[in-house]
Design an enzyme around this catalytic site. Sequence first.
Site, PDB file in Angstrom:
ATOM      1  N   ASP A   1     -93.402 -11.783   2.810  1.00 45.24           N
ATOM      2  CA  ASP A   1     -94.670 -12.074   3.235  1.00 45.24           C
ATOM      3  C   ASP A   1     -94.931 -12.867   4.526  1.00 45.24           C
ATOM      4  OD1 ASP A   1     -95.209 -11.392   0.691  1.00 45.24           O
ATOM      5  OD2 ASP A   1     -96.036 -13.257  -0.161  1.00 45.24           O
TER       6      ASP A   1
ATOM      7  N   GLU B   1     -92.986 -12.384   7.176  1.00 45.99           N
ATOM      8  CA  GLU B   1     -93.010 -11.419   8.172  1.00 45.99           C
ATOM      9  C   GLU B   1     -94.238 -10.457   8.355  1.00 45.99           C
ATOM     10  OE1 GLU B   1     -88.254  -9.793   8.578  1.00 45.99           O
ATOM     11  OE2 GLU B   1     -89.144 -10.338   6.326  1.00 45.99           O
TER      12      GLU B   1
ATOM     13  N   ASP C   1     -97.224 -11.532   7.637  1.00 44.71           N
ATOM     14  CA  ASP C   1     -98.279 -12.365   8.109  1.00 44.71           C
ATOM     15  C   ASP C   1     -98.232 -12.397   9.487  1.00 44.71           C
ATOM     16  OD1 ASP C   1     -99.205 -12.919   5.657  1.00 44.71           O
ATOM     17  OD2 ASP C   1     -98.265 -14.951   5.430  1.00 44.71           O
TER      18      ASP C   1
ATOM     19  N   SER D   1    -119.241  11.106 -18.373  1.00 44.22           N
ATOM     20  CA  SER D   1    -118.386  10.300 -19.181  1.00 44.22           C
ATOM     21  C   SER D   1    -117.556  11.262 -20.108  1.00 44.22           C
ATOM     22  CB  SER D   1    -119.207   9.313 -20.190  1.00 44.22           C
ATOM     23  OG  SER D   1    -119.867  10.180 -21.039  1.00 44.22           O
TER      24      SER D   1
ATOM     25  N   GLU E   1    -102.831  10.975 -19.421  1.00 42.18           N
ATOM     26  CA  GLU E   1    -102.978   9.412 -18.491  1.00 42.18           C
ATOM     27  C   GLU E   1    -103.277   8.383 -19.329  1.00 42.18           C
ATOM     28  OE1 GLU E   1    -105.662  10.670 -15.421  1.00 42.18           O
ATOM     29  OE2 GLU E   1    -104.986  12.422 -14.897  1.00 42.18           O
TER      30      GLU E   1
ATOM     31  N   LYS F   1    -105.750   5.488 -20.264  1.00 43.69           N
ATOM     32  CA  LYS F   1    -107.301   5.172 -19.812  1.00 43.69           C
ATOM     33  C   LYS F   1    -107.084   3.829 -19.667  1.00 43.69           C
ATOM     34  CE  LYS F   1    -111.817   6.120 -21.596  1.00 43.69           C
ATOM     35  NZ  LYS F   1    -112.515   4.996 -21.198  1.00 43.69           N
TER      36      LYS F   1
ATOM     37  N   ASP G   1    -108.225   0.516 -18.341  1.00 45.79           N
ATOM     38  CA  ASP G   1    -109.449  -0.222 -18.790  1.00 45.79           C
ATOM     39  C   ASP G   1    -110.281  -1.166 -17.551  1.00 45.79           C
ATOM     40  OD1 ASP G   1    -111.765  -0.869 -20.297  1.00 45.79           O
ATOM     41  OD2 ASP G   1    -110.552  -2.357 -21.817  1.00 45.79           O
TER      42      ASP G   1
ATOM     43  N   ARG H   1    -120.125   4.284 -10.523  1.00 49.67           N
ATOM     44  CA  ARG H   1    -120.502   5.245 -11.343  1.00 49.67           C
ATOM     45  C   ARG H   1    -121.955   5.180 -11.627  1.00 49.67           C
ATOM     46  NH1 ARG H   1    -117.854   6.924 -17.152  1.00 49.67           N
ATOM     47  NH2 ARG H   1    -119.723   6.710 -18.489  1.00 49.67           N
TER      48      ARG H   1
ATOM     49  N   TYR I   1    -107.349   8.758  -9.868  1.00 50.23           N
ATOM     50  CA  TYR I   1    -106.917   9.532 -11.040  1.00 50.23           C
ATOM     51  C   TYR I   1    -107.562  10.987 -10.962  1.00 50.23           C
ATOM     52  CZ  TYR I   1    -111.215   7.776 -13.078  1.00 50.23           C
ATOM     53  OH  TYR I   1    -112.496   7.665 -13.564  1.00 50.23           O
TER      54      TYR I   1
ATOM     55  N   LYS J   1    -106.420  15.720 -20.231  1.00 46.02           N
ATOM     56  CA  LYS J   1    -107.020  16.764 -19.370  1.00 46.02           C
ATOM     57  C   LYS J   1    -106.387  18.169 -19.344  1.00 46.02           C
ATOM     58  CE  LYS J   1    -108.238  13.035 -16.461  1.00 46.02           C
ATOM     59  NZ  LYS J   1    -108.215  12.109 -14.916  1.00 46.02           N
TER      60      LYS J   1
ATOM     61  N   LYS K   1    -108.952   7.123 -28.105  1.00 40.79           N
ATOM     62  CA  LYS K   1    -109.202   5.669 -28.269  1.00 40.79           C
ATOM     63  C   LYS K   1    -108.294   5.000 -29.255  1.00 40.79           C
ATOM     64  CE  LYS K   1    -112.718   4.747 -25.436  1.00 40.79           C
ATOM     65  NZ  LYS K   1    -113.889   4.416 -25.656  1.00 40.79           N
TER      66      LYS K   1
ATOM     67  N   CYS L   1    -108.731 -40.211 -24.122  1.00 45.11           N
ATOM     68  CA  CYS L   1    -107.761 -39.237 -23.624  1.00 45.11           C
ATOM     69  C   CYS L   1    -106.222 -39.675 -24.101  1.00 45.11           C
ATOM     70  CB  CYS L   1    -107.482 -39.430 -21.975  1.00 45.11           C
ATOM     71  SG  CYS L   1    -106.300 -38.371 -21.304  1.00 45.11           S
TER      72      CYS L   1
ATOM     73  N   CYS M   1    -103.765 -40.870 -21.306  1.00 46.09           N
ATOM     74  CA  CYS M   1    -104.162 -41.929 -20.503  1.00 46.09           C
ATOM     75  C   CYS M   1    -104.763 -43.334 -21.187  1.00 46.09           C
ATOM     76  CB  CYS M   1    -104.605 -41.799 -18.871  1.00 46.09           C
ATOM     77  SG  CYS M   1    -106.200 -41.522 -19.137  1.00 46.09           S
TER      78      CYS M   1
ATOM     79  N   CYS N   1    -111.728 -36.306 -19.578  1.00 44.88           N
ATOM     80  CA  CYS N   1    -111.055 -37.932 -19.496  1.00 44.88           C
ATOM     81  C   CYS N   1    -111.727 -38.448 -18.393  1.00 44.88           C
ATOM     82  CB  CYS N   1    -109.601 -37.709 -19.205  1.00 44.88           C
ATOM     83  SG  CYS N   1    -108.875 -38.848 -18.414  1.00 44.88           S
TER      84      CYS N   1
ATOM     85  N   CYS O   1    -105.418 -40.671 -14.371  1.00 49.34           N
ATOM     86  CA  CYS O   1    -105.167 -40.100 -15.387  1.00 49.34           C
ATOM     87  C   CYS O   1    -103.751 -39.188 -14.762  1.00 49.34           C
ATOM     88  CB  CYS O   1    -106.144 -39.132 -16.093  1.00 49.34           C
ATOM     89  SG  CYS O   1    -105.232 -38.140 -17.485  1.00 49.34           S
TER      90      CYS O   1
HETATM   91  P1  AMP Z   1    -116.165   6.583 -21.009  1.00 45.86           P
HETATM   92  O1  AMP Z   1    -116.599   5.090 -20.267  1.00 45.86           O
HETATM   93  O2  AMP Z   1    -115.691   6.106 -22.405  1.00 45.86           O
HETATM   94  O3  AMP Z   1    -117.105   7.844 -20.761  1.00 45.86           O
HETATM   95  O4  AMP Z   1    -114.805   6.958 -20.193  1.00 45.86           O
HETATM   96  C1  AMP Z   1    -114.756   7.601 -18.924  1.00 45.86           C
HETATM   97  C2  AMP Z   1    -114.290   6.436 -18.253  1.00 45.86           C
HETATM   98  O5  AMP Z   1    -112.585   6.242 -18.295  1.00 45.86           O
HETATM   99  C3  AMP Z   1    -114.220   6.864 -16.612  1.00 45.86           C
HETATM  100  O6  AMP Z   1    -115.473   6.757 -16.012  1.00 45.86           O
HETATM  101  C4  AMP Z   1    -113.218   5.980 -15.986  1.00 45.86           C
HETATM  102  O7  AMP Z   1    -113.683   4.672 -15.662  1.00 45.86           O
HETATM  103  C5  AMP Z   1    -112.384   5.694 -17.298  1.00 45.86           C
HETATM  104  N1  AMP Z   1    -110.858   6.101 -16.907  1.00 45.86           N
HETATM  105  C6  AMP Z   1    -109.681   5.323 -17.073  1.00 45.86           C
HETATM  106  N2  AMP Z   1    -108.684   5.773 -16.749  1.00 45.86           N
HETATM  107  C7  AMP Z   1    -109.056   7.229 -16.501  1.00 45.86           C
HETATM  108  C8  AMP Z   1    -108.321   8.417 -16.510  1.00 45.86           C
HETATM  109  N3  AMP Z   1    -107.094   8.554 -16.129  1.00 45.86           N
HETATM  110  N4  AMP Z   1    -108.869   9.510 -16.033  1.00 45.86           N
HETATM  111  C9  AMP Z   1    -110.596   9.678 -16.142  1.00 45.86           C
HETATM  112  N5  AMP Z   1    -110.995   8.655 -16.575  1.00 45.86           N
HETATM  113  C10 AMP Z   1    -110.421   7.438 -16.706  1.00 45.86           C
HETATM  114 ZN    ZN Z   2    -106.546 -39.057 -18.905  1.00 43.17          ZN
END
Ligand code: AMP
Ligand code: ZN
Length: 669
Positions: free
Chosen positions: A34, A36, A38, A83, A114, A116, A118, A137, A223, A286, A310, A404, A407, A422, A428
């Site tokens: 880090d 180097e 910086d 979606s 792939e 999904k 979150d 989106r 993705y 896909k 899911k 507390c 203390c 506290c 404390c």
């Molecule tokens: P949904 O929100 O349930 O309609 O699912 C679609 C959302 O899944 C997309 O808008 C992405 O935000 C999310 N997502 C996460 N990983 C992937 C992936 N590998 N390919 C496509 N969508 C993904």
């Molecule tokens: Zn305390």
Amino acid sequence: MSKEDIVKRIEELREEIRHHEYCYYVLDSPEISDAEFDLLMRELEELEKEYPELITADSPTQRVGGEPLSAFEKVEHSTPVLSLSNSFSEGELRDFARRVYKLAGTGALDFVLEHKVDGLSAILKYEGGIFTSGATRGNGIVGEDITENIRTIRSVPLKLPESINLEIRGEIYISKKDFIRLNEERLDNEEEPFANPRNAAAGSVRQLDPRIAASRPLSMFAYDLVYVEGRNIRTHVEALEFLKEMGFKVNWYQKCTGIEEVIELCNEWAVKRDDLPFEIDGMVVKVNDFALREQLGATAKSPRWAIAYKFPAQQKTTVVKDIIISVGRTGALTPTAVLEPVQIAGSTISRATLHNEEEIKRKDIRIGDHVLLQKAGDVIPEVVKVIKEKRTGNEKPFIMPAECHVCGAEVVREKGEAVARCTNITGCPAQRREGILHFISRDAMNIDGVGPALIDQLLEKGLIEDYADLYALSFEDLLPLERMGEKSAENAVRAISESKERPLHNLVFALGIRHVGAGTARILASRYHSIEDLAAASTEELEAIEEIGPVIADSIVNFFSSEHNRQVIEKLSRHGVKMRAEKTAGEEDKSGFLAGKKFVFTGTLEKFTRSEAKEKVLSLGGQVSSSVSRNTDYLVAGESTGSKLDKARELGITILDEKGFMELLGEQE
Ligand code: AMP
Ligand code: ZN
């Protein structure tokens, strides 16, 4: 150095920094330390400070842009962002495959599987290899322009290795580890913790101030390739490999022949997901072949060539064996449930935070209760509810102690507050310890090589009382401690000493002022330039800063009015901790002709490109931001302008046409 050499050196540095950002943030395998890194960054910043006319938008120094926005602009997507349809069982995955085979008129074909991830999706555009815009989106047709926030994500390349036009989609996320750390920091700062990594990522991306987004540990996986000019890419696998070549972070994926292979892997990942460093809420299947995708098309809501799988929800019941309390840096008492350990999808859970007294009351959680436990967002386990049918009458309600437990000082819950504290602010030991741990933490003074175990020993032996005492420690002080070798003692002393040079915002954050998180600290540091000036600020003055409300302002003034705090700060200063800001490349150049003036551009100019005009303003010490706010000094309006012009009129901001702009620039000659 001649100007030519300087241009060359700047380009060299940028290339090198890009490479190391790539190694660190995309490949997760840094090639240099880090420190180097910086050093390289600092050299580039220095050169750019000296030659502001050489700053370009794709320079690694430009990740954190100018002023906060007043609102996000809307952008229409080039292709609707649909979606995904969902499936919840093996049967539904087989149905999906059958539909695909039928429409395609084939038997088994190639799918790509792939994770999904979150987080939240983003749409990124590059022109001539340069990152130009990023959007959320939104409703799938129109999203919000979050370009400046995406720029701050270090795994997103600002410049591609080839000068091409392309559009991609990716998922912005926060890793599990970073999420936990972020929430700990938020709790320490009395900020509401995020419910899960997805909320944390979404909340960060939706900040109007890019400096706040920059302070959040965001990452992005690319993705999907939406569009690329001049390349013949025929399959999703080719697209993902191409994205890797372009320097994007691409997550694990697997090509599968036929749906049975997909199902097998989905079942495996339902268990293995816990070992991943980030959260996934399912898998995405896909069709690999692009021509086939075209043929399959989409419904109004989702493409027919992809489906999400899911994972089943993750909840279990267990027993609350005890409720214990920990004391935080600001004295906040946080109750935690000690649970009968349970397995939830692969990991053992024996603790769950209950946040505060109110939360316990609201859910009526008692010691001895059977509760439904959930791994909310898969990371922090959460007590969803009490299973009241299982009560025997022997359950004990939780009572927040009046003193507390560390203390013995009085515990007080102020009116309108959920948190009990506290009151022994300076004395404390628990508060002091947490305060020191905060001081050395990453976004604060970032003192590597000094951890909780060492701090505990130092406190125990009376070698330190507060964080300023760290700077008085010598090699000889540390050597006799447990688990200390010569090497580690040396490292610790060096790390402590090096931290004296941290930028002002790190110090402001490190002081541990209630309600002042890393983002607020940055704002304060850039406004006040020294601890002394900040300490002298009045509540009114602080409140006049857009991002600072009365609670924060009060807390700052309070902090500096404490005699104890003043002494600790004085001690820091005596030990040579840097207490003022050095001007950096990003900061306004006060000597410049346009110093402090904030410009916004709209529409197209004839004699300049947008970036030439921007650079002109920057080189004269002015600032450029992307949207109009009350702080804007000039709106430069070219041809075919839009909503910015209306906004500027509304706010009574000086509007310059191209001629007016050139006259303004000309004035200085
Ligand atoms: P949904 O929100 O349930 O309609 O699912 C679609 C959302 O899944 C997309 O808008 C992405 O935000 C999310 N997502 C996460 N990983 C992937 C992936 N590998 N390919 C496509 N969508 C993904
Ligand atoms: Zn305390």
